[in-house]
Motif scaffolding. Sequence first.
Motif, PDB file in Angstrom:
ATOM      1  N   PRO A 384      56.284  39.755 -17.703  1.00 13.20           N
ATOM      2  CA  PRO A 384      57.647  40.179 -18.227  1.00 13.20           C
ATOM      3  C   PRO A 384      57.894  41.643 -18.541  1.00 13.20           C
ATOM      4  O   PRO A 384      57.171  42.347 -18.458  1.00 13.20           O
ATOM      5  CB  PRO A 384      57.874  39.371 -19.134  1.00 13.20           C
ATOM      6  CG  PRO A 384      56.526  39.106 -19.768  1.00 13.20           C
ATOM      7  CD  PRO A 384      55.455  39.616 -18.793  1.00 13.20           C
ATOM      8  N   SER A 385      59.464  41.554 -18.808  1.00 16.14           N
ATOM      9  CA  SER A 385      59.769  43.192 -19.217  1.00 16.14           C
ATOM     10  C   SER A 385      59.188  43.270 -20.694  1.00 16.14           C
ATOM     11  O   SER A 385      58.692  42.272 -21.399  1.00 16.14           O
ATOM     12  CB  SER A 385      61.303  43.223 -19.345  1.00 16.14           C
ATOM     13  OG  SER A 385      61.832  42.287 -20.303  1.00 16.14           O
ATOM     14  N   ARG A 386      59.246  44.510 -21.417  1.00 11.74           N
ATOM     15  CA  ARG A 386      58.902  44.848 -22.724  1.00 11.74           C
ATOM     16  C   ARG A 386      59.694  44.052 -23.640  1.00 11.74           C
ATOM     17  O   ARG A 386      59.048  43.389 -24.635  1.00 11.74           O
ATOM     18  CB  ARG A 386      59.346  46.305 -22.714  1.00 11.74           C
ATOM     19  CG  ARG A 386      58.727  46.942 -24.214  1.00 11.74           C
ATOM     20  CD  ARG A 386      59.304  48.239 -24.426  1.00 11.74           C
ATOM     21  NE  ARG A 386      59.029  49.189 -23.497  1.00 11.74           N
ATOM     22  CZ  ARG A 386      57.910  49.771 -23.042  1.00 11.74           C
ATOM     23  NH1 ARG A 386      56.792  49.662 -23.753  1.00 11.74           N
ATOM     24  NH2 ARG A 386      57.995  50.673 -22.005  1.00 11.74           N
ATOM     25  N   SER A 387      60.829  43.701 -23.487  1.00  9.75           N
ATOM     26  CA  SER A 387      61.998  43.151 -24.187  1.00  9.75           C
ATOM     27  C   SER A 387      61.425  41.534 -24.621  1.00  9.75           C
ATOM     28  O   SER A 387      61.299  40.890 -25.531  1.00  9.75           O
ATOM     29  CB  SER A 387      63.217  43.230 -24.106  1.00  9.75           C
ATOM     30  OG  SER A 387      63.584  42.317 -23.316  1.00  9.75           O
ATOM     31  N   VAL A 388      61.184  41.064 -23.600  1.00 10.45           N
ATOM     32  CA  VAL A 388      60.369  39.643 -23.501  1.00 10.45           C
ATOM     33  C   VAL A 388      59.209  39.568 -23.963  1.00 10.45           C
ATOM     34  O   VAL A 388      58.608  38.660 -24.941  1.00 10.45           O
ATOM     35  CB  VAL A 388      60.237  39.328 -21.970  1.00 10.45           C
ATOM     36  CG1 VAL A 388      59.862  37.453 -22.027  1.00 10.45           C
ATOM     37  CG2 VAL A 388      61.878  38.963 -21.495  1.00 10.45           C
ATOM     38  N   LEU A 389      58.364  40.471 -23.770  1.00  8.25           N
ATOM     39  CA  LEU A 389      56.935  40.634 -24.539  1.00  8.25           C
ATOM     40  C   LEU A 389      57.117  40.745 -26.067  1.00  8.25           C
ATOM     41  O   LEU A 389      56.282  40.068 -26.682  1.00  8.25           O
ATOM     42  CB  LEU A 389      56.044  41.907 -23.967  1.00  8.25           C
ATOM     43  CG  LEU A 389      55.555  41.786 -22.471  1.00  8.25           C
ATOM     44  CD1 LEU A 389      54.924  43.283 -21.980  1.00  8.25           C
ATOM     45  CD2 LEU A 389      54.359  40.682 -22.364  1.00  8.25           C
ATOM     46  N   MET A 390      58.165  41.534 -26.287  1.00  8.78           N
ATOM     47  CA  MET A 390      58.399  41.956 -27.919  1.00  8.78           C
ATOM     48  C   MET A 390      58.878  40.402 -28.439  1.00  8.78           C
ATOM     49  O   MET A 390      58.418  40.127 -29.718  1.00  8.78           O
ATOM     50  CB  MET A 390      59.530  42.718 -28.037  1.00  8.78           C
ATOM     51  CG  MET A 390      59.558  44.053 -27.349  1.00  8.78           C
ATOM     52  SD  MET A 390      58.410  45.069 -28.523  1.00  8.78           S
ATOM     53  CE  MET A 390      59.452  46.061 -29.521  1.00  8.78           C
ATOM     54  N   ASP A 391      59.560  39.736 -27.765  1.00 11.86           N
ATOM     55  CA  ASP A 391      59.921  38.399 -28.220  1.00 11.86           C
ATOM     56  C   ASP A 391      58.667  37.342 -28.400  1.00 11.86           C
ATOM     57  O   ASP A 391      58.666  36.647 -29.256  1.00 11.86           O
ATOM     58  CB  ASP A 391      61.053  37.620 -27.310  1.00 11.86           C
ATOM     59  CG  ASP A 391      62.422  38.172 -27.157  1.00 11.86           C
ATOM     60  OD1 ASP A 391      62.688  38.899 -28.254  1.00 11.86           O
ATOM     61  OD2 ASP A 391      63.159  37.900 -26.417  1.00 11.86           O
TER      62      ASP A 391
END
Length: 460
Positions: A384-391
């Motif tokens: 996934p993208s960075r923001s989803v990884l952050m979630d």
Amino acid sequence: MNIYNTMSQKKELFKPMNEKRVKLFVCGPTVYDDAHIGHARTYISFDVIKRYLEYRGFKVFYLQNITDIDDKIINRAVEIGMDPEKLAKKFEKRYQIDMNLLGVNGVNFFARATDHIHEIIKQIETLIEKGFAYETENGVYFDEAKFLDYGKLSRRKLEDLNVHRVNIDKTKKNPGDFALWKKRDQKPIWDSPWGPGRPGWHIEDTAITEEYFGPQYDIHGGGLDLIFPHHEAEIAQMESASGKQPMVRYWMHTGFLNVSGEKMSKSLGNFITIRDLLEKHDGETFRFFVLSTHYRSPIDFSEKSLEQAGKSLKRIRKIVEKLNELKKDAEETNSFDDYFKGIMDGSSSDFFKAMDNDFNTPEGLAIVFNLIKELNKSFKVKNPSRSVLMDISSFFNELSEILGINFNNIPDSFTDEELSTQLLDLVVNLRQKLRERKEWELSDEIRDKLNDLDIQIEDK
Ligand code: AMP
């Protein structure tokens, strides 16, 4: 949120007296020896209960008493020739250190019994005034027969209890009447309207909770063994003194930590102190072990199950490490984001549902391990993208806060023992391959060298 209430023997919707403020009291230890891992089980459970209530937006005040005056303390002090007050101080300090090592640090205030003698005397006076207690030549006793609700927590009837009771102290009216004040002349003693002496065990808790919380509050906790007679006596004292019911809205009790099916306890001699445990294992592994079972169920302690808990904890730490790695060169957007968001949102909502259901940590952890399985499988083919990884990472951070376990704390991969087992497996497998290739000379050399190390290999 639902909490199982020992009083109703049902799960009930959690509604504190003061909307968002929670008054939590848990019986503290009697400080006459080092705490064992059975004590740790109970205190870790309540530590996580407090953490989760706070996570849910409640402001929790967690009060715990310290029983620093008791016959057990005096007997132990006599046994080892130490001043009882010094002995209690010593073990109180050691208890605090042990709890900190286990990450149990949610108690807002520790109230020592000996610092509340004035409050204890005041409560006993009220009970005498209201006709619930009486004085004899040995002390002051609570008159069980006067409290009509006696037995409501443990669901026992006074008539049934009395069948098995023998009145050893003939000055008492009923065999089950318990001491509020014990007249004594051997130190440590305090002055009172009934002469020098010391308080009984049950009265210290209600005097302390009345002082800090008033006659009614939200949650009272402790181990299962305290339901009777201790908590029953507390109810009798407080509700008689105040005339208000109920003293406590939710009674919460932890199951025992057992060894081979038997409760771990000082008296049975089957105990492992927290200090002994921490010499061999780390505190976070033990916390994880405790939380892998529901707080009300019994836990059977064994090295093997602790080892298993260590392995499971490693799986969580590994995925957190993996997420950190992936974040380093993740894209800003990705077509797989919706897929990952779907599994993440589903798992997180299921996890919180489990926790809302009487703090069901084992069910919550099963959901987390399913999520880890899904993520590991998916990461092999798509990211996934960075923001989803952050979630996803923030879910693991929340989990870490709630359980009180740091998942970023990657251990040095393996312990020495684990490493030697793995290396040995590697050597044996390689030798097997050599044998399959009929490279006898080299395979025999490996066998002989292992022999020199006292490791025998037999080809059967
Ligand atoms: P004590 O100092 O014996 O009064 O115990 C302090 C707290 O630890 C109480 O809430 C006990 O119920 C709890 N406790 C003692 N032994 C165990 C055990 N084996 N498993 C779980 N809780 C325990």
